[in-house]
Design a protein around this motif. Structure first.
Motif, PDB file in Angstrom:
ATOM      1  N   ALA A 182      -9.416  -9.513  -2.015  1.00  0.00           N
ATOM      2  CA  ALA A 182     -10.250  -9.088  -3.129  1.00  0.00           C
ATOM      3  C   ALA A 182     -10.441  -7.578  -3.200  1.00  0.00           C
ATOM      4  N   LEU A 183     -10.484  -6.902  -2.036  1.00  0.00           N
ATOM      5  CA  LEU A 183     -10.928  -5.509  -2.005  1.00  0.00           C
ATOM      6  C   LEU A 183      -9.868  -4.496  -1.578  1.00  0.00           C
ATOM      7  N   HIS A 184      -8.748  -4.940  -1.045  1.00  0.00           N
ATOM      8  CA  HIS A 184      -7.666  -4.031  -0.651  1.00  0.00           C
ATOM      9  C   HIS A 184      -7.130  -3.312  -1.892  1.00  0.00           C
ATOM     10  N   ASP A 185      -7.044  -1.986  -1.839  1.00  0.00           N
ATOM     11  CA  ASP A 185      -6.581  -1.196  -2.985  1.00  0.00           C
ATOM     12  C   ASP A 185      -5.058  -1.067  -2.933  1.00  0.00           C
ATOM     13  N   LEU A 186      -4.384  -1.940  -3.648  1.00  0.00           N
ATOM     14  CA  LEU A 186      -2.915  -1.953  -3.620  1.00  0.00           C
ATOM     15  C   LEU A 186      -2.305  -0.700  -4.225  1.00  0.00           C
ATOM     16  N   THR A 187      -3.051   0.028  -5.051  1.00  0.00           N
ATOM     17  CA  THR A 187      -2.505   1.264  -5.616  1.00  0.00           C
ATOM     18  C   THR A 187      -2.337   2.341  -4.547  1.00  0.00           C
ATOM     19  N   MET A 188      -3.002   2.163  -3.393  1.00  0.00           N
ATOM     20  CA  MET A 188      -2.872   3.106  -2.276  1.00  0.00           C
ATOM     21  C   MET A 188      -2.000   2.546  -1.162  1.00  0.00           C
ATOM     22  N   ASP A 189      -1.360   1.405  -1.408  1.00  0.00           N
ATOM     23  CA  ASP A 189      -0.542   0.742  -0.382  1.00  0.00           C
ATOM     24  C   ASP A 189       0.685   0.132  -1.059  1.00  0.00           C
ATOM     25  N   LEU A 190       1.542   0.983  -1.582  1.00  0.00           N
ATOM     26  CA  LEU A 190       2.681   0.511  -2.368  1.00  0.00           C
ATOM     27  C   LEU A 190       3.620  -0.408  -1.589  1.00  0.00           C
ATOM     28  N   PRO A 191       3.872  -0.184  -0.278  1.00  0.00           N
ATOM     29  CA  PRO A 191       4.753  -1.112   0.449  1.00  0.00           C
ATOM     30  C   PRO A 191       4.234  -2.552   0.481  1.00  0.00           C
ATOM     31  N   ALA A 192       2.938  -2.744   0.236  1.00  0.00           N
ATOM     32  CA  ALA A 192       2.380  -4.102   0.260  1.00  0.00           C
ATOM     33  C   ALA A 192       2.798  -4.928  -0.950  1.00  0.00           C
ATOM     34  N   GLY A 193       3.317  -4.259  -1.994  1.00  0.00           N
ATOM     35  CA  GLY A 193       3.811  -4.981  -3.160  1.00  0.00           C
ATOM     36  C   GLY A 193       2.708  -5.398  -4.114  1.00  0.00           C
ATOM     37  N   ASN A 194       3.023  -6.405  -4.910  1.00  0.00           N
ATOM     38  CA  ASN A 194       2.055  -6.912  -5.891  1.00  0.00           C
ATOM     39  C   ASN A 194       1.088  -7.888  -5.199  1.00  0.00           C
ATOM     40  N   PRO A 195       0.054  -8.367  -5.920  1.00  0.00           N
ATOM     41  CA  PRO A 195      -0.933  -9.254  -5.268  1.00  0.00           C
ATOM     42  C   PRO A 195      -0.318 -10.491  -4.621  1.00  0.00           C
TER      43      PRO A 195
END
Length: 250
Positions: A182-195
């Motif tokens: 819910a709270l992880h900012d994916l815009t700051m973690d591009l290697p994590a991919g999409n949700p």
């Protein structure tokens, strides 16, 4: 600049230089172990940390697997922490169970951005203390929440670490999964991919260890040190890092 502000600034700088020298003294010509890594924070000098890889007599390493998202290293004398030196020993262990390392083996221990990936940090710190010599030193870096993809998450309490310790949580723990999703900012973690990709990676955390179980403050990290008989000596914030330098208590 007003005189009181100038004096305060000078005092802070002198204090920082004093502890910089203390860290130098703790590692120069001595034998250490790094959990995770190799880490850029220890390869070149910066404002708060000297070039530990250059100063140490030798550094061994421990990772949870031979292949991780950050490094590759077969067990044995394969840890190449500096290009012009002899490689150190590579151990394959979880940070919470350094089984093949004897008590009081190392002069110092390094851990950069490791504890947040560990489901039971107090157990890990107990192991770190066990393998340090009685006068050994410990340098730990964890993410500064304000400058990382964890900035939306609440800080972990020390009481929660105690609960994880009492429950003997292992790396398969997914207690924090829904909060992270819910709270992880994916815009700051591009290697994590999409949700969807991020969720799939988190569900495989036992294999990849990419998930941040906990979100640290320096106060909570100090409490964790004290609870495991490690004495905090110096704390600082540097860029996206929280830094705590300490020693094994007798």
């Amino acid at each position: 600049m007003p005189v009181p502000d100038l004096i305060s600034r000078v005092i802070r700088r002198l204090r920082r230089l004093w502890y910089y020298r203390q860290i130098e003294h703790a590692v120069r010509g001595k034998r250490g172990l790094e959990i995770g890594g190799p880490s850029s924070a220890f390869s070149e000098p910066n404002t708060y940390i000297p070039a530990i890889y250059r100063l140490a007599a030798s550094i061994d390493n421990c990772n949870f697997a031979t292949n991780t998202a950050w490094s590759h290293g077969e067990a044995g004398r394969t840890f190449q922490y500096r290009p012009d030196g002899e490689p150190g020993m590579q151990y394959i262990h979880d940070a919470t169970d350094l089984a093949s390392i004897s008590d009081s083996t190392y002069d110092f221990l390094l851990a950069s951005h490791i504890l947040e990936h560990v489901a039971n940090p107090l157990r890990a710190l107990e192991e770190f203390r066990r393998i340090l010599k009685p006068d050994g030193s410990l340098l730990v870096l964890v993410p500064n929440r304000a400058h990382t993809f964890d900035h939306r998450r609440p800080l972990t309490t020390f009481a929660h670490l105690q609960q994880d310790y009492a429950a003997q949580q292992d790396e398969g723990d997914l207690t924090h999964l829904e909060e992270i999703l819910a709270l992880h900012d994916l815009t700051m973690d591009l290697p994590a991919g999409n949700p969807d990709e991020f969720r799939a990676r988190c569900l495989l955390n036992l294999q990849n260890r990419c998930m941040h179980h906990h979100v640290f403050s320096l106060d909570m990290l100090e409490e964790a040190f004290k609870a495991t008989h490690l004495r905090p000596v110096y704390r600082a914030e540097w860029a996206h890092n929280l830094i705590l330098f300490g020693r094994r208590s007798s």
